[in-house]
Write a protein that holds these residues in place. Sequence first.
Motif, PDB file in Angstrom:
ATOM      1  N   TYR A 126     -10.127 -49.349  -0.872  1.00 32.69           N
ATOM      2  CA  TYR A 126     -10.247 -48.613   0.383  1.00 32.69           C
ATOM      3  C   TYR A 126     -10.839 -49.502   1.465  1.00 32.69           C
ATOM      4  N   HIS A 157      -0.127 -40.577   0.037  1.00 34.89           N
ATOM      5  CA  HIS A 157      -0.940 -39.364   0.067  1.00 34.89           C
ATOM      6  C   HIS A 157      -2.044 -39.464   1.106  1.00 34.89           C
ATOM      7  N   GLU A 167      -6.287 -46.510   2.086  1.00 31.66           N
ATOM      8  CA  GLU A 167      -6.265 -46.949   0.690  1.00 31.66           C
ATOM      9  C   GLU A 167      -4.970 -47.700   0.426  1.00 31.66           C
ATOM     10  N   SER A 170      -3.127 -43.173   2.265  1.00 29.69           N
ATOM     11  CA  SER A 170      -2.944 -44.178   1.230  1.00 29.69           C
ATOM     12  C   SER A 170      -1.524 -44.705   1.178  1.00 29.69           C
ATOM     13  N   HIS A 215      -0.612 -36.867  -6.539  1.00 33.28           N
ATOM     14  CA  HIS A 215      -1.065 -36.118  -5.367  1.00 33.28           C
ATOM     15  C   HIS A 215      -0.482 -36.677  -4.080  1.00 33.28           C
ATOM     16  N   HIS A 270      -9.026 -39.979   4.022  1.00 33.47           N
ATOM     17  CA  HIS A 270      -8.291 -41.243   3.873  1.00 33.47           C
ATOM     18  C   HIS A 270      -6.802 -40.973   3.750  1.00 33.47           C
TER      19      HIS A 270
HETATM   20 FE   FE2 Z   1      -6.432 -41.827  -2.492  1.00 41.31          FE
END
Ligand code: FE2
Length: 311
Positions: free
Chosen positions: A244, A147, A254, A204, A188, A202
Amino acid sequence: MGLHRLLGLSVSVPDPEGLAAYYGELGLTADGAGGFGGTDGGTQVHVAEGPFRRLLHVDVAADDEATLAGAAARATDLGATHAWQDGVLHLTDPHTQVTFRLQVAERWNQPAVAAPARDNRPGSPERRNARAAGVTAQPRPPRRLGHMVIGSPNLAASRDFLLQVVGFKMSDQMEGIIAFTRCSTDHHNVALVESPVPLLQHYSWECDDVDHVGHTATKLLRADPERQVWGFGRHFLGSNYYWYLRDPAGSFVELYSDMDVIDDDEEWETHGASTFGPEHIANAWGPNLPLEFIIPNDLEVLKAGWGAMEG
Ligand SMILES: [Fe+2]
């Protein structure tokens, strides 16, 4: 039928070579043409050169042509910009200037990772006379891009664009703060936050488990402690463990594991998505949210970059 997977993202940054070197440390595979990927899912991050760090595209897989046609029709109805290029539908959010590129692609089953032995618990020692597998595990490449979080100068409008035009689904949101949306069974794939200028807040990478997160983050931090941003912790929204780190372009990377899976929309809505409050936005546990997570250190550089484009 509809959207089913996040395929990748494209960024432009001032120093693509620096970012490529960092991705090498992270263990990503380079395709030699500016593309990078984890062990699952192939190339997922595309890097080009540009005057300031910027998210250009988000690529999303759809089941069929009808899904693309539906999105194009909704764009027309709602007055959104759209274009076709080689069968790929381009939908541009006017507030973030990010183009969502929808294409028909096969559904994909991620290779399963064997479940680890259960942890020893009080009164219930599952592992006897042996060290935990997690301590002897090694840093290794993450699995796939899961994500990203996009900063938008108009969070509500960007959210509506994702939901009403592109076809993402809402998983959790706090009005005016953050919206978590999905185009797959991940809790997400794209989340939106308010930001003075568009930015990739960010992105991930999925890891096998919490030890994979820990070993890989630790390797990068031992090489350069300045990379530490926020973690180790566990999010409330999405349930994932997180850590992170900073990438050399200024976006945060992340590493995560154990995110909520939503494969029954109604079940999630009626039972899974329990109520939450402002105290749950940052995390369930872990360090306090650092200020730079909300106001990035390079905000003035980004403002100048966007200003120069408009000028
Ligand atoms: Fe995240």
